[in-house]
Design a protein around this motif. Structure first.
Motif, PDB file in Angstrom:
ATOM      1  N   VAL A 147       0.840  -1.191   0.000  1.00 55.80           N
ATOM      2  CA  VAL A 147       0.000   0.000   0.000  1.00 55.80           C
ATOM      3  C   VAL A 147       0.879   1.245   0.000  1.00 55.80           C
ATOM      4  O   VAL A 147       0.591   2.235  -0.673  1.00 55.80           O
ATOM      5  N   GLY A 148       1.993   1.193   0.742  1.00 56.58           N
ATOM      6  CA  GLY A 148       2.921   2.318   0.742  1.00 56.58           C
ATOM      7  C   GLY A 148       3.500   2.583  -0.628  1.00 56.58           C
ATOM      8  O   GLY A 148       3.602   3.745  -1.072  1.00 56.58           O
ATOM      9  N   ASP A 149       3.877   1.527  -1.342  1.00 57.76           N
ATOM     10  CA  ASP A 149       4.403   1.697  -2.700  1.00 57.76           C
ATOM     11  C   ASP A 149       3.341   2.266  -3.638  1.00 57.76           C
ATOM     12  O   ASP A 149       3.640   3.046  -4.548  1.00 57.76           O
ATOM     13  N   ALA A 150       2.080   1.869  -3.418  1.00 58.29           N
ATOM     14  CA  ALA A 150       1.002   2.388  -4.263  1.00 58.29           C
ATOM     15  C   ALA A 150       0.909   3.906  -4.141  1.00 58.29           C
ATOM     16  O   ALA A 150       0.598   4.603  -5.115  1.00 58.29           O
ATOM     17  N   LEU A 151       1.208   4.420  -2.960  1.00 58.42           N
ATOM     18  CA  LEU A 151       1.152   5.867  -2.767  1.00 58.42           C
ATOM     19  C   LEU A 151       2.293   6.579  -3.479  1.00 58.42           C
ATOM     20  O   LEU A 151       2.238   7.778  -3.713  1.00 58.42           O
ATOM     21  N   HIS A 152       3.341   5.820  -3.849  1.00 60.28           N
ATOM     22  CA  HIS A 152       4.450   6.407  -4.592  1.00 60.28           C
ATOM     23  C   HIS A 152       4.229   6.363  -6.105  1.00 60.28           C
ATOM     24  O   HIS A 152       4.940   7.036  -6.851  1.00 60.28           O
ATOM     25  N   THR A 153       3.270   5.559  -6.557  1.00 64.24           N
ATOM     26  CA  THR A 153       3.124   5.331  -8.001  1.00 64.24           C
ATOM     27  C   THR A 153       1.862   5.934  -8.603  1.00 64.24           C
ATOM     28  O   THR A 153       1.625   5.779  -9.797  1.00 64.24           O
ATOM     29  N   HIS A 154       1.070   6.606  -7.792  1.00 71.61           N
ATOM     30  CA  HIS A 154      -0.176   7.207  -8.284  1.00 71.61           C
ATOM     31  C   HIS A 154      -0.191   8.706  -7.973  1.00 71.61           C
ATOM     32  O   HIS A 154      -0.099   9.091  -6.795  1.00 71.61           O
ATOM     33  N   PRO A 155      -0.327   9.553  -8.978  1.00 79.17           N
ATOM     34  CA  PRO A 155      -0.337  11.001  -8.736  1.00 79.17           C
ATOM     35  C   PRO A 155      -1.526  11.488  -7.918  1.00 79.17           C
ATOM     36  O   PRO A 155      -1.461  12.542  -7.294  1.00 79.17           O
ATOM     37  N   ILE A 156      -2.623  10.729  -7.946  1.00 77.31           N
ATOM     38  CA  ILE A 156      -3.828  11.070  -7.179  1.00 77.31           C
ATOM     39  C   ILE A 156      -4.107   9.933  -6.219  1.00 77.31           C
ATOM     40  O   ILE A 156      -3.968   8.752  -6.573  1.00 77.31           O
ATOM     41  N   VAL A 157      -4.530  10.253  -4.990  1.00 76.21           N
ATOM     42  CA  VAL A 157      -4.847   9.207  -4.021  1.00 76.21           C
ATOM     43  C   VAL A 157      -6.135   9.575  -3.290  1.00 76.21           C
ATOM     44  O   VAL A 157      -6.394  10.742  -2.982  1.00 76.21           O
ATOM     45  N   SER A 158      -6.965   8.559  -3.045  1.00 81.91           N
ATOM     46  CA  SER A 158      -8.207   8.724  -2.285  1.00 81.91           C
ATOM     47  C   SER A 158      -8.159   7.805  -1.066  1.00 81.91           C
ATOM     48  O   SER A 158      -7.964   6.594  -1.215  1.00 81.91           O
ATOM     49  N   VAL A 159      -8.321   8.388   0.107  1.00 80.67           N
ATOM     50  CA  VAL A 159      -8.312   7.635   1.364  1.00 80.67           C
ATOM     51  C   VAL A 159      -9.432   8.158   2.248  1.00 80.67           C
ATOM     52  O   VAL A 159      -9.528   9.378   2.469  1.00 80.67           O
ATOM     53  N   SER A 160     -10.281   7.256   2.719  1.00 79.47           N
ATOM     54  CA  SER A 160     -11.359   7.625   3.658  1.00 79.47           C
ATOM     55  C   SER A 160     -12.199   8.784   3.137  1.00 79.47           C
ATOM     56  O   SER A 160     -12.540   9.710   3.888  1.00 79.47           O
ATOM     57  N   GLY A 161     -12.514   8.756   1.868  1.00 79.55           N
ATOM     58  CA  GLY A 161     -13.379   9.786   1.296  1.00 79.55           C
ATOM     59  C   GLY A 161     -12.681  11.059   0.886  1.00 79.55           C
ATOM     60  O   GLY A 161     -13.320  11.969   0.344  1.00 79.55           O
TER      61      GLY A 161
END
Length: 492
Positions: A147-161
């Motif tokens: 999950v941490g790596d996913a935050l490095h590979t996506h320019p946009i992130v959605s967490v808890s709305g």
């Protein structure tokens, strides 16, 4: 989409419950439908079922696909996205394509690393496409570091709305550890050319794929590498034909312990990003060189797999195709490209080879399913039922060919044969896991339950092989539910 936004929107959705999964995705899909945009969902069957129920009648206008087919290998997924996008964008009036996807569960650390490189390269390869893709990351089933790596590979992130620009995003060239080297020229030195082919239209690409695959097999590369390098060469040539002067040449050569595939185009400004991205995903090294009106991309791979592994890989393919007894040693030797003496050095008898085949990760199907079950945080009873859900996903995969142990045992009537013992030992492994899970669930007679569930699984596998359908897994799950969670009788 505003004019200031990049054409590609690549978003990570991090969620820890079905509610957090559905709340952003249902309006995302409905907004696409309202705008007349093509909308696709590529997930495992259980997640698809959640979205279908939540969308109601709108689900009829959404394209749903089993993620196990799209996400077989990173390079194959890249090419499949390209085909999907080009098909949708060829339709009149389509300005944006929306996709919801999620990479596979139950992978090794090395496999996860490959998929994270895929996620990063996606930003480069599809930067010019009008695509909005949301990639789900379920924290209930994903290791924390993934999950941490996913935050490095996506320019946009959605967490808890909360949806926002990702401050932790890392640019592709920094994240991916396979940079492109630029050279003035690419010499072959002592290379041994294996094949050359020039293609002038996209109709020639199928033939190109066959030539490259044949050369890769002759070089002793493993089956997955053969598939990847074939795909890379074809997609690079496709880019060359579209962006260049209508011609591309491909040369395959061996240089000592290295294996090269060169794709050269004419008069293009630069290699296409899709083919180049795939090249970076699959090869040990990527080099670019420019000459008089030409551009060359070189993919370099390490030398052939060891002779023993090539024999096992060849046997695996032939055993599944023809059966163990019908596959002769001479056929395996020819397919593996080894000498007869080399074969018998590693495997004095055919039965030794079959045992080695059964010990390969590809044959030990339950190991993969167990990894996914262990990653789940649900109750033990739910895990017993999820076992059959995962069987259904396995049955739906294009490369599903049944249980290697089951197939081997069916061809080995001798009770004292080593194959029978190997099959018996693997059966005990599976039953032990099921028995322990049933015990953890507090079910009575867990040993008996384990035997019944294993029998259901084996029957479902055999039926799936015969019918080429995952339906048997759903039938087995329903029967399993009556065993592990029988309905309560109402009092009179």
């Amino acid at each position: 989409m505003s004019a200031t936004q990049p054409r590609l929107i690549h978003e990570a959705l991090v969620y820890s419950s079905d509610k957090e999964f559905l709340e952003p995705l249902v309006p995302f899909l409905q907004d696409g439908l309202a705008a007349g945009e093509p909308v696709s969902v590529v997930l495992n069957p259980s997640k698809i079922a959640l979205l279908r129920d939540a969308l109601g009648q709108d689900a009829q206008r959404v394209s749903f696909s089993d993620g196990s087919r799209m996400y077989r290998r990173p390079a194959a997924a890249f090419a499949e996205y390209r085909r999907h996008l080009e098909t949708e964008l060829s339709r009149p009036g389509v300005e944006l394509v929306r996709v919801v996807g999620e990479i596979p569960l139950g992978l090794s650390a090395e496999q996860y690393g490959e998929w994270m490189r895929y996620e990063s390269m996606f930003n480069r390869g599809f930067a010019g496409y009008p695509l909005w893709v949301v990639c789900g990351y379920d924290t209930r089933a994903r290791p924390e570091e993934i999950v941490g790596d996913a935050l490095h590979t996506h320019p946009i992130v959605s967490v808890s709305g909360n949806r926002d620009t990702n401050a932790g995003y890392i640019e592709t060239d920094e994240f991916v550890d396979r940079p492109v080297r630029r050279e003035q020229e690419l010499g072959h030195r002592g290379a041994d050319p294996l094949s050359r082919l020039t293609v002038s239209t996209e109709r020639d690409l199928d033939q190109l794929g066959r030539v490259v695959a044949g050369a890769a097999r002759a070089a002793g590369l493993g089956p997955s590498i053969v598939d990847d390098v074939t795909l890379g060469a074809v997609e690079l040539a496709r880019d060359a034909l579209r962006d260049g002067g209508g011609e591309a040449s491909v040369e395959v050569a061996r240089d000592g312990a290295l294996w090269h595939c060169d794709v050269t185009d004419r008069d293009s400004a630069a290699p296409g990003e899709i083919g180049l991205s795939i090249a970076r995903l699959i090869s040990e090294r990527v080099e670019l060189a420019s000459g008089a009106g030409t551009h060359t991309v070189r993919l370099t791979f390490m030398g052939a797999a060891g002779a023993r592994q090539r024999i096992i890989d060849a046997a695996s393919e032939l055993f599944y195709q023809n059966g163990i007894r019908a596959t002769g040693i001479a056929t395996i030797i020819s397919h593996a490209g080894v000498a007869r003496a080399t074969f018998f050095h590693h495997f004095p008898a055919k039965s030794d080879l079959v045992i080695a085949w059964l010990q390969q990760p590809g044959s030990r199907w339950f190991d993969r399913l167990r990894a996914e079950l262990d990653a789940k945080t649900e109750s033990p009873t739910s895990r017993l039922l999820s076992f059959f859900d995962l069987l259904g996903e396995w049955f739906a995969q294009e490369d599903f060919r049944g249980c290697a142990f089951q197939n081997a045992a069916a061809e080995t009537p001798e009770a004292d044969h080593a194959l029978r013992q190997a099959t018996h030992d693997y059966t005990l492994e599976i039953q032990h896991y099921l028995r322990q899970t049933a015990s953890d669930a507090g079910l009575p007679k867990p040993g008996r339950i384990a035997e019944e569930l294993h029998l259901l699984a084996q029957g479902a596998i055999a039926t799936a092989v015969a019918t080429r359908s995952p339906e048997s897994a759903r039938v087995a799950r329903a029967a399993a539910k009556r065993i592990v969670a029988p309905p309560k009788r109402s009092s009179a």
